[in-house]
Design an enzyme around this catalytic site. Structure first.
Site, short mmCIF file in Angstrom:
data_model
loop_
_atom_site.label_atom_id
_atom_site.label_comp_id
_atom_site.label_asym_id
_atom_site.label_seq_id
_atom_site.Cartn_x
_atom_site.Cartn_y
_atom_site.Cartn_z
N ASP A 39 -5.68 6.75 9.28
CA ASP A 39 -5.95 5.24 10.24
C ASP A 39 -4.86 5.47 11.01
O ASP A 39 -4.97 4.77 11.95
CB ASP A 39 -6.19 3.95 9.29
N SER A 46 1.02 -1.17 -0.08
CA SER A 46 0.37 -0.21 0.03
C SER A 46 0.68 1.36 -0.05
O SER A 46 0.13 2.52 -0.50
CB SER A 46 -0.89 0.39 1.36
N HIS A 66 -1.73 4.34 6.84
CA HIS A 66 -0.88 4.98 6.34
C HIS A 66 -0.81 6.02 5.88
O HIS A 66 -0.91 6.67 6.70
CB HIS A 66 -1.78 4.41 5.33
#
Length: 335
Positions: free
Chosen positions: A237, A75, A240
């Site tokens: 979150d 990611s 990230h």
């Protein structure tokens, strides 16, 4: 023993002290697995959310031949959490390369949200037919949060780098970031995550260099540096990066990507001792790189030989970072 096997053995001896699961203990490993699952629940399930695809042409109007870049990994390579394609690390990196090299750039994104090192094989399979000049790989954080044993994690990365290198692709790996200050990761996993991620980063470094790739350490990119400004550099979150965080990440990757392409400025052609740069054996270099984020390592020769009595010779560099680059949206057709 092949060179990949030798790299893993060297990484084990240098970084893990020869320990594996037995060093952690079965009971502790079980506790870490439980804590990792809890951390992933707090972070949330991201695999169903796809970031914007940065694939396309950058540097419209600049001369050719075009530089072809493939970005692989998890990611952090895909740009999870941003809404606009120009905010993804792929777009920011390609825009920066186009500007600084004054060349057109074609970027292809193969990174997958939630990917671990074991997923790199499939990504390499997709990337090779595009014949990239350089492959940039960011992977390792999910291996830590899924408590993948370091030997397995590094083996998959080593195999990916070997395949790319054998195909004539330059490889740059941003090694595993320091996860010890990530907010959703609670003790005791927090303390172990810091040690584990640093150990994986050092082992990644050794394995990548043995396979002919180049590394740059990302220790503080998701660690202490981010912890100092979490509202700015982390996304909602708290795991990230935000768009600003991804730009900080690319500031570290960009000079080393240019170096992998052979496009460094003339005044950076040789290591500079006053900047802490120089040539040293691979194990010492790998451990130093983990301790100094932004450190680039690449194989070199001393007296016409790639190896000394202490292993592979490595050139350690602290590349000058370029001013913050704003990403542009890619063109779908060649410019």
């Amino acid at each position: 023993m092949g060179k990949a096997g030798a790299a893993r053995k060297l990484a084990s001896a240098a970084v893990y002290g020869g320990g594996g699961l037995s060093a952690l203990g079965v009971a502790l490993y079980g506790l870490l697995t439980f804590e990792a699952k809890s951390a992933r629940r707090v972070i949330g399930e991201a695999s169903s959310v796809r970031p914007p695809d940065p694939s396309g042409w950058y540097g419209r109007g600049r001369p050719g031949p075009a530089i072809k870049i493939a970005i692989l990994g998890d990611s952090s390579a895909a740009g999870y959490g941003v809404d606009r394609v120009e905010e993804t690390p792929g777009a920011v990196l390609a825009s920066g390369v186009a500007e600084l090299a004054d060349r057109r750039v074609h970027l292809r994104g193969f990174a997958v949200v939630g990917a671990m090192s074991s997923d790199l094989g499939a990504q390499v399979e997709r990337a090779l037919p595009t014949d990239p000049d350089v492959a940039v790989i960011l992977v390792g954080a999910n291996d830590v949060t899924h408590v993948v044993l370091p030997a397995a994690s590094v083996r998959h990365l080593s195999e990916a780098v070997r395949r790319l290198h054998d195909a004539g692709v330059a490889v740059l790996v941003g090694t595993c970031p320091d996860l010890g200050t990530i907010k959703p990761i609670m003790p005791p996993l927090k303390q172990i995550a810091r040690t584990w991620s640093r150990r994986i980063a050092a082992a990644q470094t050794i394995a990548v260099l043995e396979e002919g790739g180049r590394t740059v350490s990302l220790g503080s990119i998701l660690g202490p540096e981010f912890a100092a400004a979490p509202a700015v550099l982390f996304g909602p979150d708290q795991f990230h990066p935000s768009a600003s965080g991804y730009r900080s990440l690319v500031q570290v990757l960009l000079p080393s990507t240019l170096a992998a392409l052979g496009l460094t400025p003339d005044d950076e052609s040789e290591p500079e001792a006053y900047r802490g740069e120089g040539v040293m054996p691979i194990t010492a270099a790998a451990i130093q790189a983990v301790d100094v984020p932004g450190t680039e390592l690449g194989g070199t020769e001393v007296g016409g030989s790639r190896r000394g009595v202490r292993g592979l010779w490595v050139e350690l560099r602290h590349r000058r970072r370029h001013p913050d680059t704003e990403g542009e949206a890619p063109d779908a057709t060649e410019g």
